[in-house]
Design a protein around this motif. Structure first.
Motif, PDB file in Angstrom:
ATOM      1  N   MET A   1      41.203  61.485  45.726  1.00 20.49           N
ATOM      2  CA  MET A   1      42.140  60.748  45.178  1.00 20.49           C
ATOM      3  C   MET A   1      42.827  61.721  44.001  1.00 20.49           C
ATOM      4  N   SER A   2      44.144  61.836  44.136  1.00 17.99           N
ATOM      5  CA  SER A   2      44.759  62.551  43.226  1.00 17.99           C
ATOM      6  C   SER A   2      45.111  62.102  41.918  1.00 17.99           C
ATOM      7  N   GLN A   3      45.503  62.862  40.912  1.00 18.58           N
ATOM      8  CA  GLN A   3      45.710  62.453  39.682  1.00 18.58           C
ATOM      9  C   GLN A   3      46.834  61.482  39.485  1.00 18.58           C
ATOM     10  N   ALA A   4      47.893  61.573  40.247  1.00 20.83           N
ATOM     11  CA  ALA A   4      48.964  60.561  40.338  1.00 20.83           C
ATOM     12  C   ALA A   4      48.480  59.307  40.814  1.00 20.83           C
ATOM     13  N   GLY A   5      47.642  59.165  41.794  1.00 18.36           N
ATOM     14  CA  GLY A   5      47.031  58.261  42.668  1.00 18.36           C
ATOM     15  C   GLY A   5      46.092  57.250  41.583  1.00 18.36           C
ATOM     16  N   ALA A   6      45.267  58.214  40.697  1.00 19.03           N
ATOM     17  CA  ALA A   6      44.441  57.608  39.855  1.00 19.03           C
ATOM     18  C   ALA A   6      45.269  57.065  38.534  1.00 19.03           C
ATOM     19  N   ALA A   7      46.329  57.688  38.232  1.00 24.38           N
ATOM     20  CA  ALA A   7      47.019  57.108  37.160  1.00 24.38           C
ATOM     21  C   ALA A   7      47.852  55.594  37.651  1.00 24.38           C
ATOM     22  N   GLN A   8      48.129  55.443  38.801  1.00 25.43           N
ATOM     23  CA  GLN A   8      48.774  54.436  39.160  1.00 25.43           C
ATOM     24  C   GLN A   8      47.793  53.203  39.455  1.00 25.43           C
ATOM     25  N   ARG A   9      46.225  53.611  39.849  1.00 21.29           N
ATOM     26  CA  ARG A   9      45.344  52.629  40.036  1.00 21.29           C
ATOM     27  C   ARG A   9      45.288  51.361  39.027  1.00 21.29           C
ATOM     28  N   PRO A  10      45.200  51.508  37.812  1.00 21.32           N
ATOM     29  CA  PRO A  10      44.924  50.549  36.798  1.00 21.32           C
ATOM     30  C   PRO A  10      45.939  49.327  37.193  1.00 21.32           C
ATOM     31  N   LEU A  11      47.478  49.918  37.407  1.00 18.82           N
ATOM     32  CA  LEU A  11      48.461  48.954  37.533  1.00 18.82           C
ATOM     33  C   LEU A  11      48.332  48.072  38.787  1.00 18.82           C
ATOM     34  N   LYS A  12      47.837  48.899  39.954  1.00 16.63           N
ATOM     35  CA  LYS A  12      47.613  48.119  41.050  1.00 16.63           C
ATOM     36  C   LYS A  12      46.571  47.308  41.124  1.00 16.63           C
ATOM     37  N   GLU A  13      45.329  47.626  40.359  1.00 16.38           N
ATOM     38  CA  GLU A  13      44.162  46.521  40.491  1.00 16.38           C
ATOM     39  C   GLU A  13      44.952  45.319  39.650  1.00 16.38           C
ATOM     40  N   PHE A  14      45.303  45.590  38.459  1.00 15.79           N
ATOM     41  CA  PHE A  14      45.864  44.578  37.507  1.00 15.79           C
ATOM     42  C   PHE A  14      46.533  43.651  38.487  1.00 15.79           C
ATOM     43  N   ASN A  15      47.608  44.217  38.874  1.00 11.16           N
ATOM     44  CA  ASN A  15      48.788  43.284  39.793  1.00 11.16           C
ATOM     45  C   ASN A  15      48.114  42.568  40.977  1.00 11.16           C
ATOM     46  N   LYS A  16      46.937  43.185  41.810  1.00  8.65           N
ATOM     47  CA  LYS A  16      46.397  42.339  42.721  1.00  8.65           C
ATOM     48  C   LYS A  16      45.521  41.254  41.995  1.00  8.65           C
ATOM     49  N   LEU A  17      44.779  41.516  40.806  1.00  8.22           N
ATOM     50  CA  LEU A  17      44.032  40.456  40.309  1.00  8.22           C
ATOM     51  C   LEU A  17      44.940  39.258  39.703  1.00  8.22           C
ATOM     52  N   LYS A  18      46.156  39.605  39.160  1.00 10.71           N
ATOM     53  CA  LYS A  18      47.030  38.724  38.942  1.00 10.71           C
ATOM     54  C   LYS A  18      47.565  37.762  40.136  1.00 10.71           C
ATOM     55  N   THR A  19      47.784  38.404  41.325  1.00 11.06           N
ATOM     56  CA  THR A  19      48.329  37.661  42.404  1.00 11.06           C
ATOM     57  C   THR A  19      47.097  36.810  43.075  1.00 11.06           C
ATOM     58  N   LYS A  20      45.956  37.492  43.366  1.00  4.82           N
ATOM     59  CA  LYS A  20      44.787  37.020  44.054  1.00  4.82           C
ATOM     60  C   LYS A  20      43.675  37.170  43.205  1.00  4.82           C
ATOM     61  N   PRO A  21      43.570  36.482  42.059  1.00  2.00           N
ATOM     62  CA  PRO A  21      42.360  36.439  41.207  1.00  2.00           C
ATOM     63  C   PRO A  21      40.879  35.867  41.802  1.00  2.00           C
ATOM     64  N   VAL A  22      39.898  36.808  41.322  1.00  2.00           N
ATOM     65  CA  VAL A  22      38.878  36.140  41.681  1.00  2.00           C
ATOM     66  C   VAL A  22      38.763  34.931  41.378  1.00  2.00           C
ATOM     67  N   ASP A  23      37.864  34.269  42.079  1.00  2.00           N
ATOM     68  CA  ASP A  23      37.778  32.510  41.952  1.00  2.00           C
ATOM     69  C   ASP A  23      37.236  32.332  40.669  1.00  2.00           C
ATOM     70  N   GLY A  24      37.969  31.409  39.841  1.00  2.00           N
ATOM     71  CA  GLY A  24      37.467  31.240  38.467  1.00  2.00           C
ATOM     72  C   GLY A  24      37.631  32.269  37.289  1.00  2.00           C
ATOM     73  N   CYS A  25      38.584  33.168  37.612  1.00  2.00           N
ATOM     74  CA  CYS A  25      38.660  34.305  36.543  1.00  2.00           C
ATOM     75  C   CYS A  25      40.199  34.426  36.484  1.00  2.00           C
TER      76      CYS A  25
END
Length: 152
Positions: free
Chosen positions: A1-25
């Protein structure tokens, strides 16, 4: 994974968990810092934690996802693998148990699973582990009391 990819990952993970949250979270940022999250995990059904809302503080290190996130339980939990200071004994949160292919969704699911199935072989709270193994009804009663007092 590139540095640029690593820098974008928190935002991607956050957006995914906001739109498709883990059940009950739920997840939210602390302030506007993409590397500091407030995570609420609902107590798993069929456990003494059912009905509780457990708050966790999650801080991503500068070199995330190459090092694990730092999770702290802000809600007091009576459990063999949680301590009074918010520490959590969970393999995926340890440097040697973390892999960059893991993500925060996997950690949330692992915490839910740990709440269902404590690891009494590696306790942070020896008294809770002993009660879980030797007097399950006492353990469940105490865990329900903690949940009612701290996680509502």
């Amino acid at each position: 994974m590139s540095q640029a990819g690593a820098a974008q990952r928190p935002l991607k993970e956050f957006n995914k968990l906001k739109t498709k949250p883990v059940d009950g979270c739920t997840v939210d940022l602390v302030g506007d810092d993409i590397k500091h999250w407030k995570i609420i995990i609902g107590g798993p059904s069929g456990t003494p934690y059912e009905g509780g809302k457990f708050e966790f503080d999650c801080v991503l290190p500068e070199n995330y996802p190459f090092n694990p996130p730092k999770f702290t339980a802000k809600t007091r939990v009576y459990h063999p693998n949680f301590d009074a200071e918010g520490g959590i004994c969970l393999e995926v949160l340890k440097a040697d148990g973390w892999k960059p292919t893991l993500n925060l969704e996997a950690v949330i699911i692992a915490i839910q699973e740990l709440m269902k199935n404590p690891n009494t072989a590696s306790p942070l709270d020896a008294d809770a582990a002993e009660a879980y193994v030797n007097d399950r009804s006492k353990f469940d009663k105490t865990a329900r009391e903690y949940t009612k007092k701290h996680a509502k």
